[in-house]
Design a protein around this motif. Structure first.
Motif, PDB file in Angstrom:
ATOM      1  N   VAL A  19      51.720  37.158  42.810  1.00 49.79           N
ATOM      2  CA  VAL A  19      52.112  37.085  41.379  1.00 49.79           C
ATOM      3  C   VAL A  19      50.962  36.952  40.535  1.00 49.79           C
ATOM      4  O   VAL A  19      50.966  37.375  39.440  1.00 49.79           O
ATOM      5  N   ALA A  20      50.112  35.873  40.730  1.00 46.32           N
ATOM      6  CA  ALA A  20      48.876  35.823  39.870  1.00 46.32           C
ATOM      7  C   ALA A  20      48.001  37.124  39.742  1.00 46.32           C
ATOM      8  O   ALA A  20      47.676  37.208  38.713  1.00 46.32           O
ATOM      9  N   CYS A  21      47.852  37.610  40.869  1.00 47.42           N
ATOM     10  CA  CYS A  21      47.067  39.156  40.772  1.00 47.42           C
ATOM     11  C   CYS A  21      47.932  39.969  39.709  1.00 47.42           C
ATOM     12  O   CYS A  21      47.109  40.759  38.939  1.00 47.42           O
ATOM     13  N   MET A  22      49.118  39.993  39.950  1.00 48.72           N
ATOM     14  CA  MET A  22      49.827  41.064  39.280  1.00 48.72           C
ATOM     15  C   MET A  22      50.035  40.769  37.900  1.00 48.72           C
ATOM     16  O   MET A  22      49.617  41.416  36.806  1.00 48.72           O
ATOM     17  N   LEU A  23      49.813  39.316  37.319  1.00 52.55           N
ATOM     18  CA  LEU A  23      50.016  38.888  36.144  1.00 52.55           C
ATOM     19  C   LEU A  23      48.581  39.365  35.632  1.00 52.55           C
ATOM     20  O   LEU A  23      48.381  39.539  34.491  1.00 52.55           O
ATOM     21  N   PHE A  24      47.431  39.006  36.359  1.00 47.52           N
ATOM     22  CA  PHE A  24      46.025  39.086  35.605  1.00 47.52           C
ATOM     23  C   PHE A  24      45.879  40.810  35.624  1.00 47.52           C
ATOM     24  O   PHE A  24      45.256  40.833  34.451  1.00 47.52           O
ATOM     25  N   TYR A  28      45.117  42.380  31.992  1.00 51.44           N
ATOM     26  CA  TYR A  28      43.735  43.189  32.065  1.00 51.44           C
ATOM     27  C   TYR A  28      44.224  44.744  31.458  1.00 51.44           C
ATOM     28  O   TYR A  28      43.415  45.381  30.996  1.00 51.44           O
ATOM     29  N   GLY A  29      45.560  45.013  32.153  1.00 47.08           N
ATOM     30  CA  GLY A  29      45.908  46.511  31.938  1.00 47.08           C
ATOM     31  C   GLY A  29      46.129  46.979  30.149  1.00 47.08           C
ATOM     32  O   GLY A  29      45.702  47.749  29.670  1.00 47.08           O
ATOM     33  N   ILE A  30      46.612  45.610  29.488  1.00 50.46           N
ATOM     34  CA  ILE A  30      46.903  45.698  28.184  1.00 50.46           C
ATOM     35  C   ILE A  30      45.386  45.749  27.458  1.00 50.46           C
ATOM     36  O   ILE A  30      45.259  46.380  26.597  1.00 50.46           O
ATOM     37  N   LEU A  31      44.493  44.815  27.961  1.00 49.27           N
ATOM     38  CA  LEU A  31      43.208  44.933  27.382  1.00 49.27           C
ATOM     39  C   LEU A  31      42.664  46.188  27.605  1.00 49.27           C
ATOM     40  O   LEU A  31      41.781  46.645  26.632  1.00 49.27           O
ATOM     41  N   ILE A  32      42.594  46.848  28.710  1.00 53.16           N
ATOM     42  CA  ILE A  32      41.882  48.103  28.870  1.00 53.16           C
ATOM     43  C   ILE A  32      42.507  49.058  28.188  1.00 53.16           C
ATOM     44  O   ILE A  32      41.791  49.937  27.432  1.00 53.16           O
ATOM     45  N   ILE A 214      36.146  47.532  37.024  1.00 50.93           N
ATOM     46  CA  ILE A 214      35.832  46.994  38.104  1.00 50.93           C
ATOM     47  C   ILE A 214      36.276  45.638  38.463  1.00 50.93           C
ATOM     48  O   ILE A 214      36.461  45.336  39.668  1.00 50.93           O
ATOM     49  N   THR A 215      36.408  44.756  37.447  1.00 51.42           N
ATOM     50  CA  THR A 215      36.967  43.789  37.656  1.00 51.42           C
ATOM     51  C   THR A 215      38.392  43.576  38.174  1.00 51.42           C
ATOM     52  O   THR A 215      38.604  42.865  39.299  1.00 51.42           O
ATOM     53  N   VAL A 216      39.268  44.557  37.980  1.00 49.84           N
ATOM     54  CA  VAL A 216      40.775  44.592  38.402  1.00 49.84           C
ATOM     55  C   VAL A 216      40.484  45.180  39.777  1.00 49.84           C
ATOM     56  O   VAL A 216      41.211  44.489  40.926  1.00 49.84           O
ATOM     57  N   VAL A 217      39.618  46.208  40.067  1.00 51.58           N
ATOM     58  CA  VAL A 217      39.395  46.670  41.477  1.00 51.58           C
ATOM     59  C   VAL A 217      38.890  45.500  42.519  1.00 51.58           C
ATOM     60  O   VAL A 217      39.421  45.326  43.666  1.00 51.58           O
ATOM     61  N   LEU A 218      38.026  44.695  41.912  1.00 50.13           N
ATOM     62  CA  LEU A 218      37.435  43.580  42.911  1.00 50.13           C
ATOM     63  C   LEU A 218      38.505  42.627  43.072  1.00 50.13           C
ATOM     64  O   LEU A 218      38.590  41.781  44.095  1.00 50.13           O
ATOM     65  N   LEU A 219      39.362  42.181  42.119  1.00 48.44           N
ATOM     66  CA  LEU A 219      40.471  41.178  42.376  1.00 48.44           C
ATOM     67  C   LEU A 219      41.357  41.651  43.418  1.00 48.44           C
ATOM     68  O   LEU A 219      41.607  40.863  44.350  1.00 48.44           O
ATOM     69  N   TRP A 220      41.628  42.906  43.585  1.00 44.32           N
ATOM     70  CA  TRP A 220      42.785  43.417  44.526  1.00 44.32           C
ATOM     71  C   TRP A 220      42.106  43.586  45.946  1.00 44.32           C
ATOM     72  O   TRP A 220      42.628  43.309  46.774  1.00 44.32           O
ATOM     73  N   CYS A 221      40.832  43.730  45.776  1.00 41.10           N
ATOM     74  CA  CYS A 221      39.773  43.680  46.996  1.00 41.10           C
ATOM     75  C   CYS A 221      39.959  42.126  47.575  1.00 41.10           C
ATOM     76  O   CYS A 221      40.096  41.938  48.751  1.00 41.10           O
ATOM     77  N   MET A 222      39.530  41.342  46.751  1.00 47.65           N
ATOM     78  CA  MET A 222      39.739  39.907  47.101  1.00 47.65           C
ATOM     79  C   MET A 222      41.211  39.393  47.696  1.00 47.65           C
ATOM     80  O   MET A 222      41.088  38.821  48.692  1.00 47.65           O
TER      81      MET A 222
END
Length: 248
Positions: A19-24, A28-32, A214-222
């Motif tokens: 849930v935290a990853c999805m909210l983040f 970030y999607g809105i910011l992008i 890249i930040t979002v991709v790294l988040l989901w990799c983590m």
């Protein structure tokens, strides 16, 4: 009982992290998205300014040809006269009679020169020298590349002659552009009028801010790494519990 509690706790942790990853990602999607819109607007403002500058440079070339070719004393860019308002209509006396050419408000507002006298002189130049729209397109593309603006461009030239016949010329694949891709239009001259329109479109990947993506991709990799580690710990715990049962 303890094993069931541990499994439930790990499931809660797993769901909480998801849930935290999805909210983040949503934030970030809105910011992008906003960053892409801001970049598109900034690029369009700069591309419009570069287009008008390129038009001016091509007009200076025609002006020099007029000066050196016909020894004209008055220069289109150097003449210092009081600016005269652009009229809403122009009257010309031709061989077949008097003709009235109406100039709509949007043409007057988007005229390259906001000076009636300069537009009359410009019409005389354009009657002798066709405007080089291919050269304009090349110069525009070149300057955009130097400014690191990644967009596909096209230039459309519509020429209205003395008989009011309109001829259209294109530089670039204009059929690939949507009406919303029209960036800027400017008008040159009066009786021999030239409308120059610049089109530009951007690919979505050229507008994406690389660092944020890249930040979002790294988040989901983590997150994937977290799941792998969590599953391995569950496997080790299960094996330990099974081993303990056999010893007892």
């Amino acid at each position: 009982m303890n094993t069931t509690y541990i499994v439930k706790r790990k499931n809660i942790i797993r769901i909480g992290v998801l849930v935290a990853c999805m909210l983040f990602t949503i934030v970030y999607g809105i910011l992008i998205f906003n960053a892409c819109k801001q970049r598109e607007q900034a690029w369009s403002r700069q591309a419009k300014a570069v287009f008008l500058e390129a038009v001016g440079n091509e007009l200076k070339k025609l002006d020099k040809m007029e000066i050196y070719g016909f020894h004209t004393i008055t220069s289109l860019f150097q003449q210092k006269t009081l600016e005269t308002d652009i009229p809403d209509s122009v009257v010309f006396a031709l061989q077949d009679g008097t003709h009235v050419y109406h100039l709509p408000l949007h043409r007057r507002n988007n005229a390259y020169f906001k000076d009636g006298d300069k537009n009359i002189y410009l019409s005389l130049i354009l009657e002798k020298y066709p405007f080089p729209f291919d050269s304009l397109h090349y110069a525009w593309d070149k300057q955009l590349a130097l400014s690191d603006i990644k967009g596909k461009t096209g230039v459309c030239s519509r020429i209205t002659d003395l008989s009011r016949k309109v001829s259209t010329f294109a530089s670039g694949a204009l059929e690939e552009f949507a009406p919303s891709d029209s960036l800027v239009s400017t008008y040159l001259g009066y009786r021999l009028e030239v409308e120059l329109s610049g089109y530009i479109s951007y690919s979505w990947w050229s507008l994406l801010p690389g660092g944020m993506v890249i930040t979002v991709v790294l988040l989901w990799c983590m997150y994937i790494f977290f799941l792998v580690v969590l599953r391995q710990t569950e496997s080790v715990g299960f094996e330990t519990n099974c081993g303990g049962g056999k010893d007892s």
